[in-house]
Design a protein around this motif. Structure first.
Motif, PDB file in Angstrom:
ATOM      1  N   ALA A   1       0.719  -1.382   0.048  1.00 17.72           N
ATOM      2  CA  ALA A   1       0.121   0.090   0.062  1.00 17.72           C
ATOM      3  C   ALA A   1       0.489   0.981  -0.111  1.00 17.72           C
ATOM      4  CB  ALA A   1      -1.030   0.214   1.714  1.00 17.72           C
ATOM      5  N   LEU A   2       1.935   1.435   0.854  1.00 20.97           N
ATOM      6  CA  LEU A   2       2.747   2.535   0.978  1.00 20.97           C
ATOM      7  C   LEU A   2       4.024   2.777  -0.381  1.00 20.97           C
ATOM      8  CD1 LEU A   2       3.993   1.823   4.682  1.00 20.97           C
ATOM      9  CD2 LEU A   2       2.167   3.284   4.185  1.00 20.97           C
ATOM     10  N   GLN A   3       3.810   1.394  -1.160  1.00 21.45           N
ATOM     11  CA  GLN A   3       4.717   2.078  -2.396  1.00 21.45           C
ATOM     12  C   GLN A   3       3.132   2.222  -3.493  1.00 21.45           C
ATOM     13  OE1 GLN A   3       5.937  -2.259  -2.995  1.00 21.45           O
ATOM     14  NE2 GLN A   3       8.024  -1.556  -3.135  1.00 21.45           N
ATOM     15  N   GLN A   4       2.546   1.954  -3.148  1.00 21.84           N
ATOM     16  CA  GLN A   4       1.327   2.337  -4.543  1.00 21.84           C
ATOM     17  C   GLN A   4       0.625   3.908  -4.275  1.00 21.84           C
ATOM     18  OE1 GLN A   4      -2.371   1.133  -3.191  1.00 21.84           O
ATOM     19  NE2 GLN A   4      -3.836   1.956  -5.190  1.00 21.84           N
ATOM     20  N   LEU A   5       1.155   4.137  -2.480  1.00 22.30           N
ATOM     21  CA  LEU A   5       1.163   5.372  -1.885  1.00 22.30           C
ATOM     22  C   LEU A   5       1.897   6.083  -3.009  1.00 22.30           C
ATOM     23  CD1 LEU A   5      -0.258   7.509  -0.403  1.00 22.30           C
ATOM     24  CD2 LEU A   5       1.071   7.085   1.400  1.00 22.30           C
ATOM     25  N   GLN A   6       3.399   5.906  -2.745  1.00 22.35           N
ATOM     26  CA  GLN A   6       4.520   6.683  -3.473  1.00 22.35           C
ATOM     27  C   GLN A   6       4.192   6.808  -4.506  1.00 22.35           C
ATOM     28  OE1 GLN A   6       7.925   4.832  -2.078  1.00 22.35           O
ATOM     29  NE2 GLN A   6       9.127   6.521  -2.718  1.00 22.35           N
ATOM     30  N   ALA A   7       3.390   5.925  -5.424  1.00 22.69           N
ATOM     31  CA  ALA A   7       3.761   5.914  -6.872  1.00 22.69           C
ATOM     32  C   ALA A   7       2.289   7.322  -7.205  1.00 22.69           C
ATOM     33  CB  ALA A   7       3.185   4.222  -7.690  1.00 22.69           C
ATOM     34  N   ARG A   8       1.899   7.505  -6.627  1.00 19.48           N
ATOM     35  CA  ARG A   8       0.633   8.517  -6.838  1.00 19.48           C
ATOM     36  C   ARG A   8       0.904   9.967  -6.440  1.00 19.48           C
ATOM     37  NH1 ARG A   8      -4.788   9.987  -3.975  1.00 19.48           N
ATOM     38  NH2 ARG A   8      -3.254  11.563  -4.654  1.00 19.48           N
ATOM     39  N   PRO A   9       0.426  10.575  -7.789  1.00 17.68           N
ATOM     40  CA  PRO A   9       1.146  12.121  -7.945  1.00 17.68           C
ATOM     41  C   PRO A   9       0.647  12.671  -6.314  1.00 17.68           C
ATOM     42  CG  PRO A   9      -0.518  11.687  -9.914  1.00 17.68           C
ATOM     43  CD  PRO A   9      -0.485  10.148  -8.480  1.00 17.68           C
ATOM     44  N   VAL A  10       2.170  13.093  -5.593  1.00  6.58           N
ATOM     45  CA  VAL A  10       2.414  13.570  -3.915  1.00  6.58           C
ATOM     46  C   VAL A  10       1.161  14.893  -4.259  1.00  6.58           C
ATOM     47  CG1 VAL A  10       4.282  14.509  -4.104  1.00  6.58           C
ATOM     48  CG2 VAL A  10       3.787  13.667  -2.312  1.00  6.58           C
ATOM     49  N   SER A  11       1.480  15.466  -5.327  1.00  5.48           N
ATOM     50  CA  SER A  11       0.795  17.182  -5.897  1.00  5.48           C
ATOM     51  C   SER A  11      -0.911  16.924  -5.362  1.00  5.48           C
ATOM     52  CB  SER A  11       0.930  17.825  -6.520  1.00  5.48           C
ATOM     53  OG  SER A  11       0.718  17.115  -7.837  1.00  5.48           O
ATOM     54  N   GLY A  12      -0.918  17.469  -4.472  1.00  2.51           N
ATOM     55  CA  GLY A  12      -1.972  17.607  -3.656  1.00  2.51           C
ATOM     56  C   GLY A  12      -2.327  16.780  -2.209  1.00  2.51           C
ATOM     57  N   LEU A  13      -1.313  16.411  -1.754  1.00  3.75           N
ATOM     58  CA  LEU A  13      -1.324  15.770  -0.540  1.00  3.75           C
ATOM     59  C   LEU A  13      -0.367  16.315   0.536  1.00  3.75           C
ATOM     60  CD1 LEU A  13      -0.465  11.807  -1.762  1.00  3.75           C
ATOM     61  CD2 LEU A  13      -2.786  13.145  -1.445  1.00  3.75           C
ATOM     62  N   ALA A  14       0.438  17.073  -0.027  1.00  6.62           N
ATOM     63  CA  ALA A  14       1.344  17.858   0.328  1.00  6.62           C
ATOM     64  C   ALA A  14       1.192  18.987   1.022  1.00  6.62           C
ATOM     65  CB  ALA A  14       2.370  17.857   0.341  1.00  6.62           C
ATOM     66  N   GLN A  15       0.160  19.630   1.784  1.00  2.48           N
ATOM     67  CA  GLN A  15      -0.061  20.779   2.140  1.00  2.48           C
ATOM     68  C   GLN A  15       1.028  22.281   1.610  1.00  2.48           C
ATOM     69  OE1 GLN A  15      -0.084  20.014   5.858  1.00  2.48           O
ATOM     70  NE2 GLN A  15      -0.730  18.166   6.059  1.00  2.48           N
ATOM     71  N   GLY A  16       0.224  22.168   0.384  1.00  2.00           N
ATOM     72  CA  GLY A  16       1.004  22.800  -0.100  1.00  2.00           C
ATOM     73  C   GLY A  16       2.271  23.163  -0.682  1.00  2.00           C
ATOM     74  N   LEU A  17       3.503  22.218  -0.220  1.00  2.00           N
ATOM     75  CA  LEU A  17       4.743  21.670   0.027  1.00  2.00           C
ATOM     76  C   LEU A  17       5.040  21.585  -1.789  1.00  2.00           C
ATOM     77  CD1 LEU A  17       5.549  19.553   2.435  1.00  2.00           C
ATOM     78  CD2 LEU A  17       6.019  22.194   2.507  1.00  2.00           C
ATOM     79  N   ASP A  18       6.177  22.459  -2.649  1.00  2.00           N
ATOM     80  CA  ASP A  18       6.214  22.136  -3.862  1.00  2.00           C
ATOM     81  C   ASP A  18       5.989  20.788  -4.047  1.00  2.00           C
ATOM     82  OD1 ASP A  18       8.252  23.051  -6.399  1.00  2.00           O
ATOM     83  OD2 ASP A  18       8.983  21.455  -4.897  1.00  2.00           O
ATOM     84  N   PRO A  19       6.113  20.296  -5.617  1.00  2.00           N
ATOM     85  CA  PRO A  19       5.523  18.787  -4.763  1.00  2.00           C
ATOM     86  C   PRO A  19       7.183  18.199  -5.559  1.00  2.00           C
ATOM     87  CG  PRO A  19       4.932  19.947  -7.018  1.00  2.00           C
ATOM     88  CD  PRO A  19       5.041  21.217  -6.488  1.00  2.00           C
ATOM     89  N   GLY A  20       8.093  18.722  -5.797  1.00  2.00           N
ATOM     90  CA  GLY A  20       9.652  18.375  -5.683  1.00  2.00           C
ATOM     91  C   GLY A  20      10.637  17.398  -4.399  1.00  2.00           C
ATOM     92  N   LEU A  21       9.826  18.848  -3.797  1.00  2.00           N
ATOM     93  CA  LEU A  21      10.085  19.055  -2.467  1.00  2.00           C
ATOM     94  C   LEU A  21       9.385  17.276  -1.260  1.00  2.00           C
ATOM     95  CD1 LEU A  21      11.485  19.506   0.305  1.00  2.00           C
ATOM     96  CD2 LEU A  21      10.094  21.638   0.669  1.00  2.00           C
ATOM     97  N   ALA A  22       7.603  17.992  -2.091  1.00  2.00           N
ATOM     98  CA  ALA A  22       6.402  16.861  -0.998  1.00  2.00           C
ATOM     99  C   ALA A  22       7.419  15.457  -1.603  1.00  2.00           C
ATOM    100  CB  ALA A  22       5.591  17.068  -1.988  1.00  2.00           C
ATOM    101  N   ALA A  23       7.849  15.100  -2.883  1.00  2.00           N
ATOM    102  CA  ALA A  23       8.228  13.994  -2.868  1.00  2.00           C
ATOM    103  C   ALA A  23       8.893  13.143  -2.103  1.00  2.00           C
ATOM    104  CB  ALA A  23       7.944  13.598  -4.361  1.00  2.00           C
ATOM    105  N   TRP A  24      10.427  14.111  -1.823  1.00  2.00           N
ATOM    106  CA  TRP A  24      11.198  14.393  -1.687  1.00  2.00           C
ATOM    107  C   TRP A  24      11.282  13.711   0.008  1.00  2.00           C
ATOM    108  CZ3 TRP A  24      14.500  17.683   2.286  1.00  2.00           C
ATOM    109  CH2 TRP A  24      15.089  16.961   2.366  1.00  2.00           C
ATOM    110  N   CYS A  25      10.135  14.320   1.036  1.00  2.00           N
ATOM    111  CA  CYS A  25       9.463  14.267   2.115  1.00  2.00           C
ATOM    112  C   CYS A  25       8.999  12.920   1.943  1.00  2.00           C
ATOM    113  CB  CYS A  25       8.875  15.846   2.438  1.00  2.00           C
ATOM    114  SG  CYS A  25       9.839  16.841   2.866  1.00  2.00           S
ATOM    115  N   LEU A  26       8.692  12.317   1.114  1.00  2.00           N
ATOM    116  CA  LEU A  26       7.845  11.076   1.475  1.00  2.00           C
ATOM    117  C   LEU A  26       7.859  10.261   1.275  1.00  2.00           C
ATOM    118  CD1 LEU A  26       4.816   9.729   1.532  1.00  2.00           C
ATOM    119  CD2 LEU A  26       4.933  10.198  -0.787  1.00  2.00           C
ATOM    120  N   ARG A  27       9.189   9.771   0.205  1.00  2.00           N
ATOM    121  CA  ARG A  27      10.777   9.039  -0.208  1.00  2.00           C
ATOM    122  C   ARG A  27      11.075   8.893   1.290  1.00  2.00           C
ATOM    123  NH1 ARG A  27      12.212  11.531  -4.865  1.00  2.00           N
ATOM    124  NH2 ARG A  27      13.855  12.712  -3.668  1.00  2.00           N
ATOM    125  N   GLY A  28      11.698  10.404   2.346  1.00  2.00           N
ATOM    126  CA  GLY A  28      12.320   9.695   3.755  1.00  2.00           C
ATOM    127  C   GLY A  28      11.249   9.501   4.282  1.00  2.00           C
TER     128      GLY A  28
END
Lengths: 359, 374
Positions: free
Chosen positions: B28-55
């Motif tokens: 499930a977490l891999q599925q979460l990581q695979a989907r676009p992160v923008s819209g999930l990250a409370q206004g963070l830049d998508p690139g930054l959000a993806a980095w945070c999510l990976r971490g």
């Protein structure tokens, strides 16, 4: 420039004092924006240069600022810095007058120091009379009359011998105040905070069962403070109505001032916009960026106060309001605190922690 | 409160079953990581959000999820757990939901009303794997056996009063900071600055593990310059500054100009401020460096006294440390361990280990039913 530039101070005294310090002259200046603004702009830029030469902390704050073309460009000092810095344009040890903020949030109280209150008193009296007309010569107050209270100082400068029924430790002496108001034989000036008036009215009894208190003709009730957000603004409307009902025939006026400013704005009818004097520039800025907003847009209020000769003339407040084309200000209350940022502290909580540490 | 068994409860006692759930959680977490992160990250830049999510997802492996349950008495695992999620660090609920879902609990995510997206996506991903996880912005936590709350003490008190029968664990507001020795060698100093910048950039300095201040010995100005360069090189724009923080941002910059030094970028600031002006509040991409010096005291005492003063009234979450092995660094390290429930290396402040003691509380033990004799 010398530590006390006599020519600049003379020019400020003349501008703030007006021509003969009479109501007509003051009113004329108030209604002649073009001339007043040009003179104000020149004085503001000169005072800025003088303060940078004599106020090392302000000079450091402005170090990277571009050369200002107008008073609107002057770098402002956030009002909270009066808690942390001296911000004097003279050696701080020589301060003869210190006004202090109430320090409710951050614990440590802000201090506004000066060598004298000449410009303060001149400007406060002139603008109050310009906006309100002649002031009563007797007063019954609901304000603190402590030496470090700028509000108390202003009220006493209007009405020497002002009797107060407010004590910072004891609160409002409502019974004593009501007795004094009912015994008033001549027009009275009644300054108080919105909070204190609210308390006073609450002790009057059920309004429908008591006749209104008619104060002598010419009496003025001055309400100050209490703008803390939308919910309270509604209660301010209720308070204004209640005051007018309870004191028919008396004027209810609004005053907006703060410890860190030497000038005040007045609403000659509380609820109407506040009018600044010609020596006080007002602008609204974007709260996030600090950039200037056009007239009519709500933003954080910033002031350029020529009467702040001994400290810094340009102040950014934490109050939100709208500045009209004419410079009149409609207050919207305090800047709302930042929302909780996840599991970290809010601005208010962080300041409270610091206050506890310093206590 | 329900304490009844549900299908699959007995599975929790077997290592194999835990493994099965862990595999589904991981999928499930891999599925979460695979989907676009923008819209999930409370206004963070998508690139930054993806980095945070990976971490945030990196430590949540099948092995770590299974290991987190090792030795746990299955009879003590609650049937249901609620997680009251705070706004701020958008990935915060992931590890908690993953842990409790792996343990076999029914999980209810109470999402922040103005930022429910991550909770919704997480619940959808986990339930798509057959795991009983749902998200809601409703305050109704009735029937949950245990509740973990992130937010203010007031929120915790209100929930405690509303649901007195639930086992409630409240994680109130806390702050973090860093304590460092500035290396003399430029390369080592740049490395330190790079790690500090990571702690500052992650989540745009939101959350209780963001550094509110960096207490530093040595050439603090040189460290500030390096930090300034690191932050300026960030490929991700900062989220728009909350208007309510703008005034405080300008106040600190002005204070640093008057009492210290300031290096400003379009979206960041590095300030040197006396430690007496430490404020336990992190602003987005603002670093406040506080020199650990007090000329009236010997060096080690000076550092200790600065730290103990700064944190005397602050509820600490974590301290990131980069201290030399000398006597002063050793003394500071010992002091840091006394002050903070969690100490870590610089650069990992916002990526804590899993599982762990969170603010000194075991992530799983706090929801378990009382054991025999307790």
């Amino acid at each position: 420039m010398s530590p006390q530039d006599p020519s600049l101070r003379r020019r400020l005294l003349a501008f703030i004092g007006g021509d003969g310090d009479d109501v007509e002259a003051a009113s004329a200046t108030l209604t002649d924006p073009a001339a007043a603004r040009a003179a104000f702009n020149a004085l503001a830029l000169d005072l800025y240069a003088w303060q940078r030469a004599n106020n090392p902390q302000y000079d450091a704050i402005c170090a990277d600022a571009p050369v200002p073309g107008s008073w609107r460009d002057l770098p402002t000092v956030p009002v909270g810095l009066f808690r942390d810095l001296d911000l004097t344009s003279f050696p701080v040890a020589q301060a003869r007058v210190t006004f202090r903020t109430s320090g409710t949030t951050a614990g440590r109280r802000g201090q506004h120091r000066s060598l004298d209150t000449v410009l303060y008193d001149l400007g406060a009296g002139r603008h109050a009379r310009a906006c309100l007309g002649p002031l009563p010569t007797t007063g019954i107050g609901l304000v603190p009359l402590l030496p470090d209270s700028s509000l108390g100082h202003m009220c006493q400068s209007f009405v020497p011998g002002l009797q107060t029924f407010f004590d910072p430790d004891q609160g409002v002496d409502c019974d004593g105040c009501w007795a004094a108001l009912r015994q008033a034989q001549q027009a009275v000036f009644v300054p108080g905070t919105a909070f204190a008036f609210d308390l006073l009215l609450a002790t009057r009894g059920v309004p429908t069962e008591l006749p209104p208190t008619e104060l002598p003709r010419g009496s003025i009730l001055m309400v100050t403070g209490g703008s803390k957000g939308r919910a309270v603004q509604l209660s301010e409307q209720a308070l204004a109505a209640s005051l007018r009902r309870s004191f028919p025939g008396s004027r209810v006026v609004g005053e907006y001032g703060m410890t860190e400013l030497s000038s005040q704005l007045w609403a000659s009818d509380w609820g109407q916009p506040y009018v600044p004097p010609p020596w006080l520039g007002v602008k609204a800025v974007d709260p996030a960026t600090g950039r200037l907003l056009p007239p009519g847009e709500a933003g954080l209020l910033s002031f350029v106060d020529l009467a702040n000769y001994w400290s810094v003339l340009a102040i950014e407040t934490q109050d939100v309001g709208v500045v009209s084309q004419t410079g009149a200000v409609t207050l919207h209350g305090r800047l709302p605190g930042a929302p909780a940022r996840g599991c970290s502290l809010t601005v208010e909580e962080a300041l409270a922690r610091v206050a506890a540490r310093r206590a | 409160m329900s304490g009844g068994s549900r299908e699959g409860r007995s599975e929790g006692s077997s290592k194999g079953s835990s493994l099965g759930r862990a595999e589904r959680v991981h999928a499930a977490l891999q599925q979460l990581q695979a989907r676009p992160v923008s819209g999930l990250a409370q206004g963070l830049d998508p690139g930054l959000a993806a980095w945070c999510l990976r971490g945030a997802l990196e430590p949540l492996t099948v092995a770590s999820l299974v290991a987190a349950l090792r030795g746990v008495d299955p009879d003590r695992v609650p049937e249901s757990v609620g997680i009251v999620v705070a706004r701020g660090v958008f990935t915060a609920p992931i590890e908690w939901a993953a842990l409790y879902a792996t343990a076999g609990c029914r999980v209810v995510l109470k999402a922040p009303h103005d930022a429910p997206e991550l909770c919704d996506a997480l619940a959808a991903a986990l339930s798509a794997q057959g795991l009983p996880v749902r998200a809601s912005t409703s305050h109704d936590l009735a029937g949950l056996e245990a509740v973990v709350v992130f937010g203010s003490d007031e929120t915790g008190a209100a929930l405690r009063s509303a649901w007195p029968a639930a086992r409630l664990t409240v994680f109130g507001h806390r702050v973090s900071a860093a304590v460092v020795d500035t290396p003399d060698a430029p390369e080592a100093r740049r490395d330190l600055a790079r790690c500090l910048a990571q702690d500052v950039l992650r989540y745009d300095t939101r959350g209780c593990m963001a550094p509110t201040g960096v207490f530093a010995r040595g050439d603090v100005a040189a460290l500030a310059v390096d930090l300034h360069q690191q932050l300026a090189a960030s490929p991700w724009p900062r989220a728009p500054l909350d208007p309510a923080l703008g005034a405080e941002w300008r106040r600190r910059v002005a204070l640093a100009r008057a009492l210290g030094r300031a290096w400003l970028g379009p979206q960041h600031a590095v300030l040197i401020l006396p430690a007496a002006h430490y404020l336990p509040l992190a602003l987005p991409r603002m670093v406040c460096l506080h020199p650990l010096a007090d000329s009236k005291l010997p060096e080690s005492e000076a550092g200790l006294s600065v730290l103990s003063r700064a944190f005397s009234t602050v509820p600490l979450s974590s301290l990131a440390l980069s201290l030399s092995p000398g006597p002063v660094g050793t003394a500071l390290r010992a002091q840091a361990y006394r002050l903070a429930p969690r100490c870590c290396v610089v650069g990992s402040l916002q990526t804590p280990a899993f599982p762990r003691l969170h603010d000194g509380v075991d992530m799983l033990a706090c929801v378990l039913r009382p054991g025999p004799g307790t």
